[in-house]
Design an enzyme around this catalytic site. Structure first.
Site, PDB file in Angstrom:
ATOM      1  N   HIS B  53      45.715  42.233  45.541  1.00  0.00           N
ATOM      2  CA  HIS B  53      45.809  43.686  45.426  1.00  0.00           C
ATOM      3  C   HIS B  53      44.449  44.318  45.741  1.00  0.00           C
ATOM      4  O   HIS B  53      43.414  43.644  45.727  1.00  0.00           O
ATOM      5  CB  HIS B  53      46.271  44.058  44.019  1.00  0.00           C
ATOM      6  CG  HIS B  53      47.733  43.784  43.792  1.00  0.00           C
ATOM      7  ND1 HIS B  53      48.386  44.048  42.612  1.00  0.00           N
ATOM      8  CD2 HIS B  53      48.678  43.260  44.633  1.00  0.00           C
ATOM      9  CE1 HIS B  53      49.656  43.705  42.729  1.00  0.00           C
ATOM     10  NE2 HIS B  53      49.856  43.222  43.942  1.00  0.00           N
ATOM     11  N   GLU B  55      42.521  46.283  44.051  1.00  0.00           N
ATOM     12  CA  GLU B  55      41.521  46.167  42.990  1.00  0.00           C
ATOM     13  C   GLU B  55      40.814  44.818  43.052  1.00  0.00           C
ATOM     14  O   GLU B  55      39.599  44.733  42.866  1.00  0.00           O
ATOM     15  CB  GLU B  55      42.169  46.308  41.601  1.00  0.00           C
ATOM     16  CG  GLU B  55      42.865  47.635  41.324  1.00  0.00           C
ATOM     17  CD  GLU B  55      44.339  47.592  41.690  1.00  0.00           C
ATOM     18  OE1 GLU B  55      44.685  46.992  42.726  1.00  0.00           O
ATOM     19  OE2 GLU B  55      45.143  48.174  40.935  1.00  0.00           O
ATOM     20  N   CYS B 105      48.633  47.631  38.454  1.00  0.00           N
ATOM     21  CA  CYS B 105      49.895  47.035  38.031  1.00  0.00           C
ATOM     22  C   CYS B 105      49.707  46.353  36.680  1.00  0.00           C
ATOM     23  O   CYS B 105      48.637  45.840  36.359  1.00  0.00           O
ATOM     24  CB  CYS B 105      50.405  46.036  39.065  1.00  0.00           C
ATOM     25  SG  CYS B 105      49.361  44.579  39.228  1.00  0.00           S
ATOM     26  N   CYS B 114      46.713  43.458  37.531  1.00  0.00           N
ATOM     27  CA  CYS B 114      45.381  44.051  37.738  1.00  0.00           C
ATOM     28  C   CYS B 114      44.884  44.727  36.457  1.00  0.00           C
ATOM     29  O   CYS B 114      43.680  44.733  36.185  1.00  0.00           O
ATOM     30  CB  CYS B 114      45.417  45.060  38.872  1.00  0.00           C
ATOM     31  SG  CYS B 114      45.653  44.274  40.469  1.00  0.00           S
TER      32      CYS B 114
END
Lengths: 335, 335
Positions: B53, B55, B105, B114
């Site tokens: 992701h 992040e 998420c 995350c």
């Protein structure tokens, strides 16, 4: 995405483009101040002739980022900011990198020399995208190197050259651009632009030396061709027409202190440095080999209408683009 | 230019747009890590489903900016990066602000949550542009707040919504976009796009669920409609045609493992989540009320030619734009 010299220089270049043409007769210049490796303190530009240079704006904002209530806030002119920073910097810029799209000026003109200011502030490094080729202002990099400041020239030079290009033409001859507006699908008839784009066009009219327009457009549209939306100066006008007879009641003839030339001699354009062409699409064909830019305003709609350009073959490079409200502004350079 | 939350969030949003559509079925998400007030450490995005992701990419790059030779460099999967950062962060992010375009998420799917990673790293602040409306993944902000991390939601929410829009449609029904290429003046005939743009179109074909094309285009152009420029997967094809008879030697029918539907029932599109329309301008008129985006590739030239769109009236908003080489890519959303 890499956070490197190119990243910071791109921020400086993009900021400068916001004021492209509006700095005439000065170049559009941007400057970014970075503390340490990547602490971004300011992104500024030169905004108008007579106002502070990009470096001065950026150094001021950078200093204020750490000293938000400092007296510097009240200093507006180049001289005031120069003097204040030289007296009060206290080594603040010693760990800073200065990204500037054009070599800092080296001579005292309307404003004091930026190279001199930087020399006193002693930043860690000055990264310059494009050298100054002007015989009077050049030499800034040498001045800085003479003070043992690390100087790097050439980062994003191609992009900086495109930013500088109108200025280079102003200095060596005539820069001519054609302003046009269209829908996405190339329709040019009817009302295209929103008010924000119209105000921008008036801002340009306020800056240029001459507005060229075709005789048929004048006869049909009966335009005023002033800069009333921004309460600006109405430009001198050249009407391109073999037939010299016009109805003197057309508003453009009624504007005080404006010169209007009616002529079919396009060589006259070379008496001016900064010329905008508006409105007449047959002129695009006539002028296409002399044209530096098309400034294209695109309204994002598809419309039924007339597409007048389908008889031309011209290749462009998009050298930059902005938004004006919801419309796109494309700076197209003839290839 | 102000260096503020909006400035950093815009960097995250722009980075995410580079991967718009390519993350399908995941949303395009961007993330920026800033140390202290404005030291920019990383600008990253989610690039493809199954990959880390936004992040995770941004936290990794941020850490590596200070520890360039750290073992973290060798960690590639989400699990590896999560585990490594949780064990080794040593408070590195405690003075950092994390800008993320979508709420982190909150559930363990293909990759670990995350929100959980951020909770462990305890950044000073997490700035979120748009909340997650997905019932499974939502709740990340609450998780962070529960750990006394300062959370701000709504910075550039409108822009983040536009970024998220294709994902929202994938989740709730069908996202349909029309890919077209034209010159500046709206000419659509002949060869328009350069190879780089063609490769991009093949990248899209590799991602979509269905490619819709008109019967006449198939009969005239005899296309292959695969993704060979990027050695990708050829998409399933629906040919919109009342007449069901086609020459079976047309290359598109020869591609193994491809489904080809010939139909004049556009309701079939709703069986798919991600549909691209190519090539047939009469379809634009038929589909215009169902279309989410036009993806317009503009080659910066003026050309003699056919302008096929002059019978339509559609208003758009330019929600984003990129370059592909020298050509413009406009993401146009129907207003």
């Amino acid at each position: 995405m890499k956070i490197n010299d190119q990243f910071f220089m791109k921020l400086a270049i993009d900021e400068a483009w916001k004021y492209q043409f509006l700095t005439y007769p000065n170049p559009a210049v941007g400057c970014v101040v970075v503390k340490g490796d990547s602490e971004i303190l300011s992104i500024e530009a030169h905004k108008e002739a007579g106002m502070p240079h990009a470096e001065v704006n950026a150094l001021k904002e950078a200093y204020l980022k750490y000293h938000p209530n400092d007296l510097l806030k009240m200093k507006k002119t180049s001289h005031e900011i120069h003097d204040y920073l030289i007296k009060n910097h206290n080594g603040f810029f010693n760990d800073c990198k200065i990204y500037v799209t054009l070599e800092p000026c080296n001579h005292e003109g309307k404003t004091p020399a930026c190279a001199n200011l930087l020399k006193e502030l002693k930043p860690k490094k000055v990264i310059i995208a494009h050298e100054d080729m002007n015989n009077i202002a050049r030499g800034g990099a040498e001045t800085l190197k003479g003070e043992n400041i690390d100087v790097n020239i050439g980062c994003m030079k191609k992009e900086a050259y495109e930013l500088l290009y109108p200025f280079l033409k102003w200095n060596s001859g005539t820069f001519i651009f054609y302003k046009m507006a269209q829908t996405l699908n190339g329709c040019i008839d009817g009302a295209i632009s929103a008010n924000q784009a119209k105000a921008y066009v008036h801002t340009l009219r306020d800056k240029i030396d001459l507005l060229l327009i075709g005789g048929n457009t004048v006869r049909t549209d009966k335009p005023t061709l002033d800069a009333r939306f921004i309460a600006g100066r109405a430009p001198n006008v050249m009407i391109y027409s073999k037939n010299k007879v016009f109805d003197s009641n057309i508003p453009l003839f009624k504007i005080p202190n404006r010169k209007v030339i009616v002529s079919d001699d396009l060589f006259k354009l070379l008496d001016y440095k900064f010329v905008m062409v508006e409105g007449t699409y047959n002129l695009l064909d006539t002028l296409k080999d002399r044209l530096d830019y098309i400034l294209l305003i695109v309204n994002p709609k598809i419309r039924k209408g007339v597409n007048a350009l389908n008889d031309l073959d011209i290749n462009f490079e998009i050298v930059h683009e902005n938004y004006i409200g919801e419309e796109k502004l494309l700076f197209l350079k003839r290839k």
